[in-house]
Design an enzyme around this catalytic site. Structure first.
Site, PDB file in Angstrom:
ATOM      1  N   HIS A 110      31.797  30.546 177.928  1.00 30.81           N
ATOM      2  CA  HIS A 110      31.774  29.251 178.484  1.00 30.81           C
ATOM      3  C   HIS A 110      32.918  28.931 178.835  1.00 30.81           C
ATOM      4  CE1 HIS A 110      28.286  28.118 174.979  1.00 30.81           C
ATOM      5  NE2 HIS A 110      27.715  28.946 176.195  1.00 30.81           N
ATOM      6  N   GLU A 152      26.547  27.795 156.348  1.00 34.54           N
ATOM      7  CA  GLU A 152      25.218  27.392 156.198  1.00 34.54           C
ATOM      8  C   GLU A 152      24.150  28.418 157.077  1.00 34.54           C
ATOM      9  OE1 GLU A 152      25.365  23.381 157.572  1.00 34.54           O
ATOM     10  OE2 GLU A 152      24.674  23.894 159.334  1.00 34.54           O
TER      11      GLU A 152
HETATM   12  P1  OAD Z   1      28.205  24.151 166.825  1.00 35.60           P
HETATM   13  O1  OAD Z   1      29.266  22.922 166.535  1.00 35.60           O
HETATM   14  O2  OAD Z   1      27.057  24.053 167.465  1.00 35.60           O
HETATM   15  O3  OAD Z   1      27.986  24.825 165.536  1.00 35.60           O
HETATM   16  C1  OAD Z   1      29.176  25.474 164.704  1.00 35.60           C
HETATM   17  C2  OAD Z   1      28.568  26.332 163.475  1.00 35.60           C
HETATM   18  O4  OAD Z   1      29.754  26.881 162.857  1.00 35.60           O
HETATM   19  C3  OAD Z   1      27.554  25.588 162.654  1.00 35.60           C
HETATM   20  O5  OAD Z   1      26.505  26.643 162.533  1.00 35.60           O
HETATM   21  C4  OAD Z   1      28.422  25.823 161.379  1.00 35.60           C
HETATM   22  O6  OAD Z   1      27.819  25.668 160.115  1.00 35.60           O
HETATM   23  C5  OAD Z   1      29.748  26.742 161.546  1.00 35.60           C
HETATM   24  N1  OAD Z   1      30.725  26.552 160.948  1.00 35.60           N
HETATM   25  C6  OAD Z   1      31.242  25.320 160.661  1.00 35.60           C
HETATM   26  N2  OAD Z   1      32.450  25.689 159.988  1.00 35.60           N
HETATM   27  C7  OAD Z   1      32.447  26.871 159.515  1.00 35.60           C
HETATM   28  C8  OAD Z   1      33.669  27.775 158.977  1.00 35.60           C
HETATM   29  N3  OAD Z   1      34.657  27.445 158.488  1.00 35.60           N
HETATM   30  N4  OAD Z   1      33.264  29.290 158.844  1.00 35.60           N
HETATM   31  C9  OAD Z   1      32.001  29.687 159.392  1.00 35.60           C
HETATM   32  N5  OAD Z   1      31.152  28.893 159.847  1.00 35.60           N
HETATM   33  C10 OAD Z   1      31.438  27.566 160.223  1.00 35.60           C
HETATM   34  O7  OAD Z   1      29.158  25.368 167.722  1.00 35.60           O
HETATM   35  P2  OAD Z   1      28.491  26.398 168.675  1.00 35.60           P
HETATM   36  O8  OAD Z   1      27.560  27.056 167.959  1.00 35.60           O
HETATM   37  O9  OAD Z   1      29.955  27.200 169.211  1.00 35.60           O
HETATM   38  O10 OAD Z   1      29.171  24.477 174.642  1.00 35.60           O
HETATM   39  O11 OAD Z   1      28.071  25.682 169.915  1.00 35.60           O
HETATM   40  C11 OAD Z   1      27.571  26.205 171.089  1.00 35.60           C
HETATM   41  C12 OAD Z   1      28.073  25.395 172.331  1.00 35.60           C
HETATM   42  O12 OAD Z   1      27.708  24.427 172.249  1.00 35.60           O
HETATM   43  C13 OAD Z   1      29.682  25.520 172.393  1.00 35.60           C
HETATM   44  O13 OAD Z   1      30.127  26.378 172.999  1.00 35.60           O
HETATM   45  C14 OAD Z   1      29.601  24.245 173.336  1.00 35.60           C
HETATM   46  C15 OAD Z   1      28.537  23.323 172.706  1.00 35.60           C
HETATM   47  O14 OAD Z   1      28.210  22.356 173.591  1.00 35.60           O
HETATM   48  C16 OAD Z   1      30.104  24.103 175.832  1.00 35.60           C
HETATM   49  O15 OAD Z   1      30.630  23.088 175.649  1.00 35.60           O
HETATM   50  C17 OAD Z   1      29.720  24.702 177.096  1.00 35.60           C
END
Ligand code: OAD
Length: 241
Positions: free
Chosen positions: A121, A217
């Site tokens: 990204h 989760e």
């Molecule tokens: P999300 O914010 O959608 O998801 C974050 C994930 O991390 C969730 O499933 C949480 O449960 C998990 N999580 C939170 N804290 C954690 C911890 N301490 N240890 C392990 N897991 C944890 O983020 P992404 O999946 O990265 O794109 O989102 C994908 C894309 O959507 C991002 O790259 C961004 C966004 O829009 C762009 O900006 C292009």
């Protein structure tokens, strides 16, 4: 402990593996104090992605988009890699074939020492000319508006893949090659809401990989993997060493 497997069993499998690929999302950086996108505290609760992270938004109001990225740069400038980023950098040194695919733009994997990396990204510390497409590192906080290209005078934009934009072909090529050849895919801290990363688990499985998920989760990815462990990245990932 699904499938009767413990995280230490996975560690043993990793020790015996020839090729390991890791996919990370915002959850791995949450333990460094970086906000995630979704969930109760997520950035997309307060901001609309299409107003800030899309080519249309930048065409409409580049100043607003730069203000949003300057705010995020200011926040990220104070953050450091945590034990999970560091453990992955260590694993890279121990394994013959290792690749990290990250959706994160924060640069924390590189700061931790990971070298075999696809930032699919983009990277918030890189900027790109909208005219000549030249990409440069830039650590200014804030970036003065309007930032212009030293080569052609064009308006500069964050080197980020925005909603509606395709991933860079070279990143896709490296990522799919890593997914196809790996014995083990470890998926850390992603909600599985954004493609193509959300489809990487079945891609690796179809090519014979054992797929592991680490997340606080259950996610839509959980039902597609061989084993899913719930816990914080900074606690679980170091156990894989
Ligand atoms: P999300 O914010 O959608 O998801 C974050 C994930 O991390 C969730 O499933 C949480 O449960 C998990 N999580 C939170 N804290 C954690 C911890 N301490 N240890 C392990 N897991 C944890 O983020 P992404 O999946 O990265 O794109 O989102 C994908 C894309 O959507 C991002 O790259 C961004 C966004 O829009 C762009 O900006 C292009």
């Amino acid at each position: 402990m699904p499938n009767g497997l413990t995280i230490l069993d996975v560690r043993d499998r990793i020790r015996e593996a020839q090729s390991v690929t890791v996919l990370t999302g915002a959850g791995i950086s949450a333990d460094s104090g970086v906000p995630t996108f979704r969930g109760t505290e997520g950035l997309w609760k307060n901001f609309r992605p299409e107003e800030l992270a899309s080519p249309e938004a930048f065409a409409r109001d580049p100043k607003l988009v730069w203000e949003w990225y300057n705010w995020r740069r200011e926040l990220l400038a104070t953050k450091r890699p945590n034990a999970a980023h560091e453990a992955l950098a260590q694993l890279e040194k121990q394994l013959p074939d290792f690749w990290v695919i990250t959706q994160n733009v924060d640069g924390l994997h590189t700061m931790a020492g990971t070298q075999r990396l696809s930032e699919i990204h983009g990277n918030i510390w890189k900027i790109r000319c909208t005219q000549c497409h030249h990409v440069r590192h830039n650590h200014d906080v804030p970036v003065e508006f309007p930032p212009t290209c030293v080569d052609c005078g064009g308006l500069l934009r964050p080197h980020i893949v925005w909603f509606g934009e395709p991933l860079a072909p070279e990143d896709l090529e490296c990522s799919y090659a890593a997914l196809h050849r790996c014995d083990i895919l470890v998926i850390i801290g992603t909600s599985g809401a954004v493609y193509p990363a959300a489809s990487f688990a079945p891609v690796a499985k179809d090519h014979g990989a054992f797929v592991v998920e680490l997340n606080v989760e259950a996610t839509p990815i959980s039902s597609m993997v061989d084993v899913s462990f719930q816990g914080r990245a900074k606690e679980l990932v170091p156990l894989l060493l």
